[in-house]
Enzyme design. Structure first.
Site, mmCIF file in Angstrom:
data_model
loop_
_atom_site.group_PDB
_atom_site.id
_atom_site.type_symbol
_atom_site.label_atom_id
_atom_site.label_comp_id
_atom_site.label_asym_id
_atom_site.label_seq_id
_atom_site.Cartn_x
_atom_site.Cartn_y
_atom_site.Cartn_z
ATOM 1 N N PRO A 9 2.905 -3.022 -5.999
ATOM 2 C CA PRO A 9 2.218 -1.767 -6.319
ATOM 3 C C PRO A 9 0.811 -1.645 -5.707
ATOM 4 O O PRO A 9 0.485 -0.609 -5.131
ATOM 5 C CB PRO A 9 2.139 -1.785 -7.850
ATOM 6 C CG PRO A 9 3.238 -2.692 -8.291
ATOM 7 C CD PRO A 9 3.372 -3.724 -7.207
ATOM 8 N N THR A 26 1.027 -0.559 0.106
ATOM 9 C CA THR A 26 -0.148 0.215 0.525
ATOM 10 C C THR A 26 -1.344 -0.310 -0.255
ATOM 11 O O THR A 26 -1.402 -0.152 -1.483
ATOM 12 C CB THR A 26 0.037 1.721 0.232
ATOM 13 O OG1 THR A 26 1.216 2.174 0.887
ATOM 14 C CG2 THR A 26 -1.151 2.516 0.734
ATOM 15 N N LYS A 75 -2.414 4.123 7.601
ATOM 16 C CA LYS A 75 -1.697 4.662 6.440
ATOM 17 C C LYS A 75 -2.631 5.501 5.553
ATOM 18 O O LYS A 75 -2.292 6.624 5.155
ATOM 19 C CB LYS A 75 -1.099 3.487 5.649
ATOM 20 C CG LYS A 75 -0.515 3.827 4.299
ATOM 21 C CD LYS A 75 0.828 4.492 4.394
ATOM 22 C CE LYS A 75 1.328 4.909 3.029
ATOM 23 N NZ LYS A 75 2.514 5.730 3.098
ATOM 24 N N LYS A 111 -3.508 7.303 -5.771
ATOM 25 C CA LYS A 111 -3.844 5.922 -5.398
ATOM 26 C C LYS A 111 -4.305 5.853 -3.929
ATOM 27 O O LYS A 111 -5.320 5.241 -3.607
ATOM 28 C CB LYS A 111 -2.609 5.037 -5.596
ATOM 29 C CG LYS A 111 -2.780 3.614 -5.118
ATOM 30 C CD LYS A 111 -1.455 2.888 -5.031
ATOM 31 C CE LYS A 111 -1.465 1.920 -3.883
ATOM 32 N NZ LYS A 111 -0.209 1.231 -3.669
HETATM 33 P P1 NAD Z 1 7.590 0.131 -7.650
HETATM 34 O O1 NAD Z 1 6.656 0.143 -8.801
HETATM 35 O O2 NAD Z 1 8.895 0.840 -7.750
HETATM 36 O O3 NAD Z 1 7.895 -1.395 -7.230
HETATM 37 C C1 NAD Z 1 6.965 -2.436 -7.279
HETATM 38 C C2 NAD Z 1 7.673 -3.655 -7.820
HETATM 39 O O4 NAD Z 1 6.753 -4.755 -7.791
HETATM 40 C C3 NAD Z 1 8.120 -3.503 -9.281
HETATM 41 O O5 NAD Z 1 9.514 -3.749 -9.377
HETATM 42 C C4 NAD Z 1 7.316 -4.553 -10.033
HETATM 43 O O6 NAD Z 1 8.037 -5.156 -11.098
HETATM 44 C C5 NAD Z 1 7.037 -5.551 -8.931
HETATM 45 N N1 NAD Z 1 5.898 -6.436 -9.199
HETATM 46 C C6 NAD Z 1 4.670 -6.120 -9.663
HETATM 47 N N2 NAD Z 1 3.911 -7.234 -9.754
HETATM 48 C C7 NAD Z 1 4.674 -8.258 -9.316
HETATM 49 C C8 NAD Z 1 4.467 -9.647 -9.170
HETATM 50 N N3 NAD Z 1 3.293 -10.217 -9.480
HETATM 51 N N4 NAD Z 1 5.479 -10.412 -8.709
HETATM 52 C C9 NAD Z 1 6.673 -9.839 -8.385
HETATM 53 N N5 NAD Z 1 6.939 -8.531 -8.516
HETATM 54 C C10 NAD Z 1 5.945 -7.756 -8.974
HETATM 55 O O7 NAD Z 1 6.730 0.694 -6.405
HETATM 56 P P2 NAD Z 1 7.308 1.258 -5.026
HETATM 57 O O8 NAD Z 1 7.499 2.730 -5.109
HETATM 58 O O9 NAD Z 1 8.409 0.376 -4.576
HETATM 59 O O10 NAD Z 1 6.019 1.046 -4.085
HETATM 60 C C11 NAD Z 1 5.667 -0.219 -3.583
HETATM 61 C C12 NAD Z 1 4.534 -0.038 -2.584
HETATM 62 O O11 NAD Z 1 4.964 0.844 -1.542
HETATM 63 C C13 NAD Z 1 3.269 0.592 -3.189
HETATM 64 O O12 NAD Z 1 2.145 -0.051 -2.632
HETATM 65 C C14 NAD Z 1 3.352 2.054 -2.754
HETATM 66 O O13 NAD Z 1 2.076 2.670 -2.648
HETATM 67 C C15 NAD Z 1 4.022 1.925 -1.394
HETATM 68 N N6 NAD Z 1 4.764 3.122 -0.959
HETATM 69 C C16 NAD Z 1 5.607 3.762 -1.820
HETATM 70 C C17 NAD Z 1 6.295 4.891 -1.375
HETATM 71 C C18 NAD Z 1 7.239 5.630 -2.296
HETATM 72 O O14 NAD Z 1 7.660 6.751 -1.948
HETATM 73 N N7 NAD Z 1 7.611 5.070 -3.437
HETATM 74 C C19 NAD Z 1 6.120 5.360 -0.069
HETATM 75 C C20 NAD Z 1 5.287 4.651 0.800
HETATM 76 C C21 NAD Z 1 4.598 3.531 0.341
#
Ligand code: NAD
Length: 296
Positions: free
Chosen positions: A65, A95, A170, A245
């Site tokens: 995250p 990100t 980004k 964010k």
């Molecule tokens: P999400 O919350 O669905 O997934 C994050 C995962 O990380 C969760 O399953 C959580 O349990 C896990 N996690 C947290 N702390 C952890 C740890 N210490 N050890 C192991 N696992 C851990 O988020 P997402 O939508 O998959 O986004 C992930 C990243 O991608 C973010 O930085 C976000 O800004 C970026 N992003 C997301 C999108 C989108 O459309 N969702 C698009 C571009 C970029």
């Protein structure tokens, strides 16, 4: 190739799935039991900690995250940098701010480990389809090594410069996007209030100088862009809380180099307001609601 994938959420889960489909041996870790179950069902090998996943691996990919989670996974109590062999490669696709990845890359380099930032564009749909764009910050050798791995999960890999440059690309892109969406929302709402038909207005904008991705592909007015979240009550898009964010990252990075981001600061407050109203999960084009009667 043996890959450790840490962070199997909305994005990471789909990305890891594509690595498995490509026949890679993938060890996964996440704090969520549900995420681990889905990963296992897709053929992934579940590990008990980030270190346990990394112990098997030549390559570590993280999709977490925010910066604090990335720091914890690489340097924390069960941090992967402690157990990785020299010559390993780490790719962080979360990100986060450029400085965090640059700091981590320094620590990795001292251990003979290559590290790069590779944040993505394309959202969950791109992650599932394997069509993400990766913006990579790395030296040439690290980039050349990462590129074929990223190709399993995306269709474009852009080498932006040294470590941190991917994150810079980004957050600047999303700064522009957040502002352009608010601008289109403001114009569409004003046009409606002044009495022009929204389709007619969008038709003019999209063949004139106001045209942009936010007006054409993801117009915030319902019914203008058929596949846009605005046409499905702003669900299943890029959430307001993620835009907030990313704008926070841009404003913070700007502060570090004393660079003004006047409009960025302003629209950050608009998305903050959306989240305060409980609209965290709605697509960011719902920012148009700040301009419509129900919010007066
Ligand atoms: P999400 O919350 O669905 O997934 C994050 C995962 O990380 C969760 O399953 C959580 O349990 C896990 N996690 C947290 N702390 C952890 C740890 N210490 N050890 C192991 N696992 C851990 O988020 P997402 O939508 O998959 O986004 C992930 C990243 O991608 C973010 O930085 C976000 O800004 C970026 N992003 C997301 C999108 C989108 O459309 N969702 C698009 C571009 C970029």
């Amino acid at each position: 190739m043996k890959i450790a994938f840490i962070g199997l959420g909305n994005m990471g889960g789909a990305m890891a799935h594509n690595l498995l489909k490509a026949g890679q041996e993938v060890y996964g870790f996440d704090l969520s039991e549900k995420a681990l179950q889905a990963f296992q069902a897709a053929g992934g090998l579940v590990a008990e900690s980030p270190q346990a996943a990394a112990q098997h691996a030549d390559v570590v990919i993280t999709m977490l995250p925010a910066a604090k989670h990335v720091r914890e996974v690489y340097l924390g109590e069960n941090g992967v940098l402690e157990v990785l062999k020299a010559g390993s490669l780490c790719i962080d696709s979360s990100t986060i701010d450029p400085k965090t990845i640059q700091d981590l890359a320094h620590v990795a380099q001292d251990k003979g480990i290559q590290m790069c930032d590779a944040p993505v564009s394309g959202g969950t749909i791109g992650a599932q389809a394997g069509t993400l764009t990766f913006m990579v910050g790395a030296d040439q050798t690290t980039f050349d090594r990462a590129q074929p791995i990223l190709a399993y999960m995306g269709k474009n890999t852009v080498h932006c410069g040294q470590v941190g440059a991917g994150q810079i690309a980004k957050i600047c892109n999303n700064l522009i996007l957040g502002i352009s969406m608010a601008a289109v929302a403001e114009g569409m709402a004003l046009g409606a209030k002044l009495g022009i038909d929204a389709q007619a207005l969008a038709g003019v904008v999209n063949t004139s100088s106001g045209r942009c991705w936010s007006s054409e592909i993801c117009n915030p007015w319902p019914g203008i862009s058929p596949n846009a979240p605005a046409s499905r009550d702003y669900h299943d898009g890029f959430a307001n809380q993620l835009m907030l964010k990313d704008l926070g990252l841009a404003v913070e990075a700007a502060g570090q180099v004393q660079q003004p981001v006047l409009l960025g600061g302003l629209v950050q407050q608009l998305y903050q307001q959306m989240c305060l109203q409980g609209k965290n999960q709605l697509d960011f084009s719902s920012v148009i609601q700040q301009y419509l009667p129900q919010n007066n």
